[in-house]
Design an enzyme around this catalytic site. Structure first.
Site, PDB file in Angstrom:
ATOM      1  N   GLU A   1     -14.757  34.702 -29.839  1.00 23.67           N
ATOM      2  CA  GLU A   1     -13.946  35.391 -28.820  1.00 23.67           C
ATOM      3  C   GLU A   1     -12.825  34.509 -28.279  1.00 23.67           C
ATOM      4  O   GLU A   1     -12.031  34.943 -27.465  1.00 23.67           O
ATOM      5  CB  GLU A   1     -14.832  35.900 -27.686  1.00 23.67           C
ATOM      6  CG  GLU A   1     -15.706  34.855 -27.023  1.00 23.67           C
ATOM      7  CD  GLU A   1     -16.674  35.452 -25.995  1.00 23.67           C
ATOM      8  OE1 GLU A   1     -16.473  36.590 -25.546  1.00 23.67           O
ATOM      9  OE2 GLU A   1     -17.638  34.744 -25.638  1.00 23.67           O
TER      10      GLU A   1
ATOM     11  N   HIS B   1     -15.656  44.052 -16.735  1.00 24.55           N
ATOM     12  CA  HIS B   1     -17.112  44.182 -16.831  1.00 24.55           C
ATOM     13  C   HIS B   1     -17.664  45.377 -16.057  1.00 24.55           C
ATOM     14  O   HIS B   1     -18.685  45.935 -16.432  1.00 24.55           O
ATOM     15  CB  HIS B   1     -17.796  42.867 -16.435  1.00 24.55           C
ATOM     16  CG  HIS B   1     -17.689  41.851 -17.536  1.00 24.55           C
ATOM     17  ND1 HIS B   1     -16.841  40.776 -17.467  1.00 24.55           N
ATOM     18  CD2 HIS B   1     -18.272  41.808 -18.753  1.00 24.55           C
ATOM     19  CE1 HIS B   1     -16.925  40.095 -18.597  1.00 24.55           C
ATOM     20  NE2 HIS B   1     -17.791  40.684 -19.386  1.00 24.55           N
TER      21      HIS B   1
ATOM     22  N   ASN C   1     -13.391  41.857 -26.696  1.00 26.87           N
ATOM     23  CA  ASN C   1     -12.941  42.009 -25.301  1.00 26.87           C
ATOM     24  C   ASN C   1     -12.198  40.757 -24.851  1.00 26.87           C
ATOM     25  O   ASN C   1     -11.136  40.826 -24.241  1.00 26.87           O
ATOM     26  CB  ASN C   1     -14.121  42.261 -24.372  1.00 26.87           C
ATOM     27  CG  ASN C   1     -14.924  43.460 -24.803  1.00 26.87           C
ATOM     28  OD1 ASN C   1     -14.436  44.273 -25.564  1.00 26.87           O
ATOM     29  ND2 ASN C   1     -16.151  43.561 -24.337  1.00 26.87           N
ATOM     30  N   ASP C   2     -12.791  39.608 -25.160  1.00 26.24           N
ATOM     31  CA  ASP C   2     -12.113  38.366 -24.799  1.00 26.24           C
ATOM     32  C   ASP C   2     -11.108  37.934 -25.847  1.00 26.24           C
ATOM     33  O   ASP C   2     -10.059  37.381 -25.508  1.00 26.24           O
ATOM     34  CB  ASP C   2     -13.149  37.253 -24.571  1.00 26.24           C
ATOM     35  CG  ASP C   2     -13.760  37.358 -23.186  1.00 26.24           C
ATOM     36  OD1 ASP C   2     -12.981  37.501 -22.214  1.00 26.24           O
ATOM     37  OD2 ASP C   2     -14.988  37.342 -23.056  1.00 26.24           O
TER      38      ASP C   2
ATOM     39  N   ARG D   1      -7.779  41.026 -19.268  1.00 33.46           N
ATOM     40  CA  ARG D   1      -8.499  42.260 -19.601  1.00 33.46           C
ATOM     41  C   ARG D   1      -8.766  43.158 -18.394  1.00 33.46           C
ATOM     42  O   ARG D   1      -9.087  44.327 -18.544  1.00 33.46           O
ATOM     43  CB  ARG D   1      -9.812  41.934 -20.340  1.00 33.46           C
ATOM     44  CG  ARG D   1     -10.798  41.166 -19.509  1.00 33.46           C
ATOM     45  CD  ARG D   1     -11.923  40.582 -20.345  1.00 33.46           C
ATOM     46  NE  ARG D   1     -13.089  41.443 -20.441  1.00 33.46           N
ATOM     47  CZ  ARG D   1     -14.232  41.075 -20.987  1.00 33.46           C
ATOM     48  NH1 ARG D   1     -14.368  39.864 -21.518  1.00 33.46           N
ATOM     49  NH2 ARG D   1     -15.251  41.888 -21.025  1.00 33.46           N
TER      50      ARG D   1
ATOM     51  N   CYS E   1     -19.349  42.804 -31.364  1.00 28.52           N
ATOM     52  CA  CYS E   1     -20.018  43.321 -30.164  1.00 28.52           C
ATOM     53  C   CYS E   1     -19.015  43.676 -29.074  1.00 28.52           C
ATOM     54  O   CYS E   1     -19.386  44.147 -28.012  1.00 28.52           O
ATOM     55  CB  CYS E   1     -21.033  42.311 -29.649  1.00 28.52           C
ATOM     56  SG  CYS E   1     -20.302  40.712 -29.280  1.00 28.52           S
TER      57      CYS E   1
HETATM   58  C1  PEP Z   1     -16.494  40.235 -25.681  1.00 31.77           C
HETATM   59  O1  PEP Z   1     -15.802  39.408 -25.081  1.00 31.77           O
HETATM   60  O2  PEP Z   1     -16.057  40.976 -26.567  1.00 31.77           O
HETATM   61  C2  PEP Z   1     -17.907  40.415 -25.325  1.00 31.77           C
HETATM   62  C3  PEP Z   1     -18.694  41.180 -26.031  1.00 31.77           C
HETATM   63  O3  PEP Z   1     -18.366  39.806 -24.212  1.00 31.77           O
HETATM   64  P1  PEP Z   1     -18.054  40.257 -22.690  1.00 31.77           P
HETATM   65  O4  PEP Z   1     -17.438  41.605 -22.707  1.00 31.77           O
HETATM   66  O5  PEP Z   1     -19.369  40.254 -21.990  1.00 31.77           O
HETATM   67  O6  PEP Z   1     -17.132  39.188 -22.220  1.00 31.77           O
HETATM   68 MG    MG Z   2     -16.761  37.890 -23.902  1.00 28.75          MG
END
Ligand code: PEP
Ligand code: MG
Length: 590
Positions: free
Chosen positions: A443, A201, A466-467, A477, A514
């Site tokens: 996710e 993050h 991402n997750d 990650r 996203c």
């Molecule tokens: C994701 O996991 O892809 C996401 C958009 O959420 P975050 O990166 O805030 O976990």
């Molecule tokens: Mg996420």
């Protein structure tokens, strides 16, 4: 280990994970981590008194901190269990320890933290050498007291950041999201960290702040000195420490070229996001802070595809009230209107630890009490947020997104909580969008496999790569050691994405993305070809992705998507896509 080649001459050249593009040239500001690390500093005679004063103040602060901790613990678990704090306070009153430390500062010119660390270490070693449990337990008390005092000598991260006077590159072991929210954007020219991966993050925050950054450098904190000259190359993932003048000039030219390319890309800002053969694709942006709304627009995004509300919780010591949240959400919604803002309910936990309520240490924080699991457990927090979002929906086009959903029960519970919040508002005569759309971030692999069933319950799906990558490939990650395994072009990920998109379409809902994969130019053609409806990317990535979409024929993208789905390994996909993209988009930055 000096480095010399035709263009580069510097003391150290480090390679890490490129986290945010651009080039920064500045001096180093070292941000110490909360876990103590001691520089063996020897101070000038003129600084001795200041160091003594620092030490005495830190001892006083520690004592009063222990007192208030003790009374809290007495209230919670009783007098007997709080006795441990008596021991700690006694240690802080031990005249031998205090006098030896002051002596060491005055006679050996050691800095306060260095002197105290040394003295405590000496006693700790003696106790550790003892064969009885009693003394070994005392050694852990000493350790605790040592950390507490040193933390006060060094100042916590907020105190340290307050000392940042001019602009600099922040070099630190690890940057947490709570640190990142405290940074003053105009003073931070770049980041370089030992830990972290591209989708941790802090890296995401760096991109949203548009600050060149490299993470996962493993040993930079110990290699640099405060004030060293440094170059951060966030495009290539390189960091140069103590470069010579010629190297700096070379990087100034690269910096200029990078800005130029971006300026040219900005020229397509107001053009539509269509493929050559006319397929319309939504291109929106991810946003973390309300003051970024301007940058969403100026980079040419149509709305916000993911608003991470977590930072409202991270910046405050208390839980944000409904009114505070409402004002913040409304500000963004009004700026982005008439385009949509997709507000994600909070995603705390994992690496995002708020000060306002306790998320206890967990063995596996990313698999633990996080995001929707907290919201459904703490309905007070959840319904306050839902009320604020619903109220903001009166000001423009708002949709709600639920994170970390792993199955249908959670979807039902979210909908129930939303209905409660709606009927309360109705009773109170407060306006909101009666037809507000809801979506789920896909996710968690179980949700991906159930995407068709989830799609029946909602208005849209947004793929959170991402997750999803972290959970599907079992790769943390944020862990730089295994960053090489964290690959969104992995055939298993591509298959899963294709399956999610098909499941959504089969149930008549649109499917967006996203996660950071949507910002990767190597993925764009594949995702277009798989019929992704919406890309939500970091604002700085918008022009580049728009350019690629506008230069692509949908039919060709569909052929490419089909082809890469046949590959066995991530390396084959990456090699193939690099070749395609390089050939097609010579003028872009890759
Ligand atoms: C994701 O996991 O892809 C996401 C958009 O959420 P975050 O990166 O805030 O976990
Ligand atoms: Mg996420």
């Amino acid at each position: 280990m000096a480095v010399k080649n035709n263009k580069i001459k510097c003391k150290y050249l480090l390679k890490g994970v490129p986290a945010s593009p651009g080039i920064a040239i500045s001096k180093v500001f070292k941000l110490k981590s909360e876990s103590i690390s001691i520089d063996p500093t020897i101070v000038d005679d003129s600084s001795v008194d200041t160091e003594v004063e620092k030490f005495v103040k830190a001892v006083e602060k520690s004592k009063s901190e222990l007192k208030s901790l003790q009374s809290k613990v007495v209230r919670k678990v009783g007098l007997e269990n709080a006795k441990i704090f008596d021991v700690h306070q006694l240690l802080l009153e031990d005249s031998v320890i205090i006098e030896e430390t002051i002596h060491s500062i005055k006679k050996e010119n050691k800095s306060a933290e260095f002197a105290f660390f040394h003295i405590m270490q000496k006693y700790e070693n003696t106790l550790n050498g003892s064969s009885t449990n009693h003394f070994q337990n005392r050694s852990s008390d000493l350790r605790d007291v040592k950390r507490r005092v040193i933390r006060h000598i060094q100042g916590d991260r907020t105190d340290q950041l307050n000392q940042l006077s001019g602009s600099a590159v922040i070099v630190t072991n690890d940057l947490t999201p709570s640190d990142a929210v405290m940074l003053e954007k105009r003073k931070v020219l770049g980041f370089a960290t030992d830990l972290g991966g591209r989708t941790s993050h802090a890296a995401i925050m760096a991109r949203s702040m548009e600050v060149p950054s490299v993470v996962g450098l493993r040993r930079i904190f110990n290699l640099v000195e405060e004030g060293d000259r440094i170059v951060i190359d966030g495009n290539e993932g390189k960091v140069l420490i103590q470069p010579d003048e010629k190297t700096i000039n070379h990087y100034r030219k690269l910096q200029e070229k990078y800005y130029d390319t971006n300026r040219k890309l900005d020229e397509i800002r107001d053009l539509k996001c269509l493929t050559i053969d006319g397929k319309e694709i939504e291109l929106s942006a991810n946003l973390e802070f309300s003051d970024e709304a301007e940058s969403v627009k100026s980079h040419g995004a149509k709305g916000v595809g993911l608003y991470r509300t977590d930072y409202i919780y991270l910046t405050k010591k208390e839980l944000p009230t409904e009114e505070e949240q409402f004002q913040e959400y409304r500000k963004i919604v009004k700026k982005i209107s008439p385009d949509p803002v997709i507000i994600r309910t909070m995603d705390l936990g994992g690496d995002k630890l708020p000060k306002s309520f306790l998320i206890p240490p967990q063995e596996n924080p990313f698999l633990g009490w996080r995001a929707i699991r907290i919201s459904l457990d703490r309905k007070d927090i959840f319904e306050t947020q839902l009320r604020a979002i619903l109220r903001a929906s009166g000001a423009g086009n708002v949709k709600i997104l639920f994170p970390m959903i792993s199955g249908l029960d959670e979807v039902h519970e979210c909908k129930k909580a939303l209905e409660n919040a709606k009927s309360e508002l109705q009773k109170e005569g407060i306006k909101y969008d009666l037809d507000i759309e809801i979506g789920v971030i896909i996710e968690v692999p179980s949700a991906a496999l159930l995407a068709d069933k989830i799609a029946k319950e909602v208005d849209f799906l947004s793929i959170g790569t991402n997750d999803l990558v972290q959970y599907l490939l079992a790769v943390d990650r944020g862990n730089e050691r295994i960053a090489y395994l964290y690959q969104h072009l992995h055939p298993a990920i591509l298959r899963m994405i294709k399956q999610i998109i098909m499941a959504g379409h089969q149930e008549g809902v649109w499917v967006g993305m996203c996660g950071e994969m949507a910002s990767d130019p190597l993925s764009t053609l594949i995702l277009i070809g798989m019929d992704l409806d919406e890309f939500s990317v970091s604002p700085i990535a918008v022009p580049e992705i728009k350019k690629i979409i506008r230069s692509t024929e949908y039919r060709e993208a569909a052929r490419i998507a089909k082809k890469v789905l046949q590959f066995d390994r991530p390396s084959e996909v990456e090699r193939f896509m690099t070749k395609v993209v390089r050939k097609k988009f010579k003028n872009l930055i890759f």
